[in-house]
Design a protein around this motif. Sequence first.
Motif, mmCIF file in Angstrom:
data_model
loop_
_atom_site.group_PDB
_atom_site.id
_atom_site.type_symbol
_atom_site.label_atom_id
_atom_site.label_comp_id
_atom_site.label_asym_id
_atom_site.label_seq_id
_atom_site.Cartn_x
_atom_site.Cartn_y
_atom_site.Cartn_z
ATOM 1 N N LEU A 144 0.829 -1.208 0.000
ATOM 2 C CA LEU A 144 0.000 0.000 0.000
ATOM 3 C C LEU A 144 0.864 1.260 0.000
ATOM 4 O O LEU A 144 0.442 2.318 -0.477
ATOM 5 N N LEU A 145 2.072 1.131 0.520
ATOM 6 C CA LEU A 145 2.964 2.279 0.593
ATOM 7 C C LEU A 145 3.380 2.743 -0.800
ATOM 8 O O LEU A 145 3.586 3.949 -1.023
ATOM 9 N N ASP A 146 3.492 1.830 -1.752
ATOM 10 C CA ASP A 146 3.859 2.211 -3.120
ATOM 11 C C ASP A 146 2.783 3.104 -3.740
ATOM 12 O O ASP A 146 3.096 4.078 -4.442
ATOM 13 N N LEU A 147 1.530 2.763 -3.509
ATOM 14 C CA LEU A 147 0.429 3.589 -4.009
ATOM 15 C C LEU A 147 0.452 4.971 -3.358
ATOM 16 O O LEU A 147 0.245 5.994 -4.014
ATOM 17 N N TYR A 154 -6.662 6.942 -6.262
ATOM 18 C CA TYR A 154 -7.694 6.021 -6.765
ATOM 19 C C TYR A 154 -7.330 4.586 -6.396
ATOM 20 O O TYR A 154 -8.181 3.809 -5.942
ATOM 21 N N GLY A 155 -6.071 4.244 -6.568
ATOM 22 C CA GLY A 155 -5.643 2.893 -6.218
ATOM 23 C C GLY A 155 -5.685 2.646 -4.726
ATOM 24 O O GLY A 155 -6.131 1.587 -4.269
ATOM 25 N N LEU A 156 -5.243 3.625 -3.955
ATOM 26 C CA LEU A 156 -5.144 3.454 -2.511
ATOM 27 C C LEU A 156 -6.499 3.403 -1.827
ATOM 28 O O LEU A 156 -6.703 2.636 -0.888
ATOM 29 N N PHE A 157 -7.444 4.229 -2.314
ATOM 30 C CA PHE A 157 -8.718 4.342 -1.607
ATOM 31 C C PHE A 157 -9.894 3.676 -2.317
ATOM 32 O O PHE A 157 -10.939 3.483 -1.687
ATOM 33 N N TRP A 158 -9.749 3.332 -3.597
ATOM 34 C CA TRP A 158 -10.850 2.652 -4.275
ATOM 35 C C TRP A 158 -10.499 1.203 -4.602
ATOM 36 O O TRP A 158 -11.152 0.276 -4.144
ATOM 37 N N ARG A 159 -9.421 0.999 -5.379
ATOM 38 C CA ARG A 159 -9.057 -0.379 -5.724
ATOM 39 C C ARG A 159 -8.649 -1.174 -4.480
ATOM 40 O O ARG A 159 -8.905 -2.367 -4.397
ATOM 41 N N GLU A 160 -8.019 -0.506 -3.518
ATOM 42 C CA GLU A 160 -7.609 -1.172 -2.276
ATOM 43 C C GLU A 160 -8.504 -0.758 -1.101
ATOM 44 O O GLU A 160 -8.071 -0.732 0.049
ATOM 45 N N ASP A 241 -18.151 6.398 -0.871
ATOM 46 C CA ASP A 241 -18.481 5.024 -1.242
ATOM 47 C C ASP A 241 -18.812 4.902 -2.722
ATOM 48 O O ASP A 241 -19.225 3.842 -3.188
ATOM 49 N N SER A 242 -18.615 5.997 -3.491
ATOM 50 C CA SER A 242 -18.882 5.964 -4.927
ATOM 51 C C SER A 242 -17.584 6.163 -5.701
ATOM 52 O O SER A 242 -16.739 6.990 -5.334
ATOM 53 N N GLU A 243 -17.423 5.422 -6.791
ATOM 54 C CA GLU A 243 -16.182 5.497 -7.572
ATOM 55 C C GLU A 243 -15.903 6.892 -8.126
ATOM 56 O O GLU A 243 -14.744 7.326 -8.105
#
Length: 267
Positions: A144-147, A154-160, A241-243
């Motif tokens: 998660l640190l890389d994101l 987007y990656g840190l809070f949506w995909r993950e 909670d929405s993309e």
Amino acid sequence: MRYIAPSRESVDPVVFSRWPLSGWCEHGAWIQGTHWPSIDELNAARPAGQRERFVAQTQALLDDGLHYEQRIAERGDIATREANWHDLFNAMAWLRYPSLKRALNAQQMVEIASMGTRERSRAQYAMTHFDEAGVIVQLRDRSLLDLWDAHDWYGLFWRERKAWLDGRAAIHVFGHALLEHALTPAKLLVGKALVFVGSGEEGDIIAACADGIASGRLLRDPLDLRPLPLSGLPGWHARSDSEPFHQQAACYQPRREGRAYPPPVAL
């Protein structure tokens, strides 16, 4: 623009059901009730043996000529404005995280001895930023640190997103100004984070953080703190909670060219 908190009677009750305020239920009566807690009530909530105490910030108190931090270090007196959101949340932080507050006060006094009371060092700015807007983040999943490093929000809070719910990432809110800003439902919150990687209980993380501050290993410069757009976390904002929120949120800023972060603290 300086933030002005809403009056007690005009606060939207929805904010108390969302993070970060929902995480301070032990003082729910103080923040949700119709009356402000008195200085005596704040002091009555102190753990047994706590030296520091809350004292009303009156003109007579301020006339002693002491710096705010000096008054705490020398007398144990925490100047507190009555009927004031900012100072109420500061008192709550003292009650939950006394070791962190003492560590900050001790290091502030070290800097004051060097700089005097009129000038401020980079370390003092860092400590103030953490005191006001600080969060402690524990990552059990180092990827998660890389994101985060890349400001891939987007990656840190949506995909993950699940990482913030299943224990791979955990947040401990310390900064009292963050709690004050959370009184405004639409406010986009951004914390100043210290990061710890590895397994451990909350008490272990707080102890490691307090030790790092007290020893002077942490918070030597404001750039030691990582920005963390807290409104992207599940349950922190009405639209998180929405993309689409995570594709355009104003609190999601790109990383500045050349900006690098210090390594996290290993637990």
